[in-house]
Design a protein around this motif. Structure first.
Motif, PDB file in Angstrom:
ATOM      1  N   SER A  41     -62.341   0.700  91.774  1.00 20.66           N
ATOM      2  CA  SER A  41     -61.940   0.492  92.757  1.00 20.66           C
ATOM      3  C   SER A  41     -62.442   0.676  94.006  1.00 20.66           C
ATOM      4  O   SER A  41     -62.893   0.993  95.012  1.00 20.66           O
ATOM      5  N   ALA A  85     -54.111  -9.507  97.605  1.00 23.77           N
ATOM      6  CA  ALA A  85     -52.788  -9.536  96.969  1.00 23.77           C
ATOM      7  C   ALA A  85     -51.530  -9.889  98.090  1.00 23.77           C
ATOM      8  O   ALA A  85     -51.752  -9.138  99.224  1.00 23.77           O
ATOM      9  N   GLU A  90     -55.188  -6.003 100.439  1.00 20.18           N
ATOM     10  CA  GLU A  90     -56.340  -5.195  99.004  1.00 20.18           C
ATOM     11  C   GLU A  90     -56.625  -6.915  98.187  1.00 20.18           C
ATOM     12  O   GLU A  90     -55.805  -7.875  98.365  1.00 20.18           O
ATOM     13  N   ALA A  92     -56.821  -9.169  95.524  1.00 17.02           N
ATOM     14  CA  ALA A  92     -56.332  -8.983  94.143  1.00 17.02           C
ATOM     15  C   ALA A  92     -57.421  -9.936  93.028  1.00 17.02           C
ATOM     16  O   ALA A  92     -57.380  -9.067  92.322  1.00 17.02           O
ATOM     17  N   ARG A  93     -57.847 -10.882  93.378  1.00 14.53           N
ATOM     18  CA  ARG A  93     -58.386 -11.265  92.296  1.00 14.53           C
ATOM     19  C   ARG A  93     -59.933 -11.725  93.290  1.00 14.53           C
ATOM     20  O   ARG A  93     -60.559 -12.480  93.676  1.00 14.53           O
ATOM     21  N   ASP A 117     -60.403  -9.385  87.578  1.00 12.67           N
ATOM     22  CA  ASP A 117     -58.634  -9.308  88.599  1.00 12.67           C
ATOM     23  C   ASP A 117     -59.202  -7.705  88.681  1.00 12.67           C
ATOM     24  O   ASP A 117     -59.022  -6.849  87.679  1.00 12.67           O
ATOM     25  N   GLU A 119     -57.346  -5.877  89.742  1.00 11.98           N
ATOM     26  CA  GLU A 119     -55.616  -4.662  89.618  1.00 11.98           C
ATOM     27  C   GLU A 119     -55.834  -3.999  88.364  1.00 11.98           C
ATOM     28  O   GLU A 119     -55.537  -3.217  87.625  1.00 11.98           O
ATOM     29  N   SER A 120     -56.055  -5.030  87.427  1.00 17.24           N
ATOM     30  CA  SER A 120     -55.705  -4.666  86.598  1.00 17.24           C
ATOM     31  C   SER A 120     -57.198  -4.026  85.843  1.00 17.24           C
ATOM     32  O   SER A 120     -57.296  -3.443  83.999  1.00 17.24           O
TER      33      SER A 120
END
Length: 167
Positions: A41, A85, A90, A92-93, A117, A119-120
């Motif tokens: 983050s 995204a 934001e 995403a990747r 990634d 997000e993950s």
């Protein structure tokens, strides 16, 4: 009787020497990545020779000596595509290719391609992957790193060089 003993001893000697001369190999090896545990983050800083943006697809392409920093983690490659995204602005990747290197806390991973990634919190490296941790090295065709837990998995004819720690 002497011929049989000689052949048996020779067979054992050849098998033993053959075993010790090969690098340790395993298919699908779990790995601890203490140095690659990371907070995905954190803000991302990108430096490159060139930037192309496509508003229609929501992608940005950084090319030429790309260096990405996020906290203490660094990713370098020839090109990095940033995918945003669909429902927000934001990131995403990140899709990196061409001499990819990821470093963090004294550990380094190299590959032909990488997909980060955010997000993950996972990084998937593919193509001649090489991980170095202090004096040890591990190679394979694909490695998945979970930055949240600092663990990973190496697949594809995994080869390992482990140092005993003795000088």
């Amino acid at each position: 009787m002497t011929i049989i003993r000689t052949m048996s001893f020779t067979a054992v000697l050849v098998c033993t020497l053959g075993f010790f001369s090969l690098p340790a190999q395993a298919q699908g090896t779990q790995i601890a990545f203490g140095g690659l545990k990371h907070d995905s983050s954190l803000p991302i800083e990108v430096t490159s020779d060139q930037l192309s943006v496509d508003q229609g697809t929501g992608k940005a392409l950084f090319s030429g000596n790309v260096i990405i920093g996020q906290g203490s983690m660094r990713l370098s490659a020839q090109t990095v595509e940033v995918v945003y995204a669909s429902e927000s602005s934001e990131i995403a990747r990140l899709l990196a290719s061409g001499g990819v290197t990821i470093t963090n806390a004294g550990e380094a991973a190299e590959a032909q391609r990488a997909e980060y990634d955010l997000e993950s919190g996972t990084v998937v490296l593919t193509g001649n992957v090489l991980l170095t941790q202090e004096n040890s090295a591990l190679s394979g065709e694909r490695m998945v790193i979970d930055l949240n837990t600092g663990t990973g998995r190496m697949d594809g004819r995994v080869k390992t060089i482990l140092q005993s720690g003795k000088d």
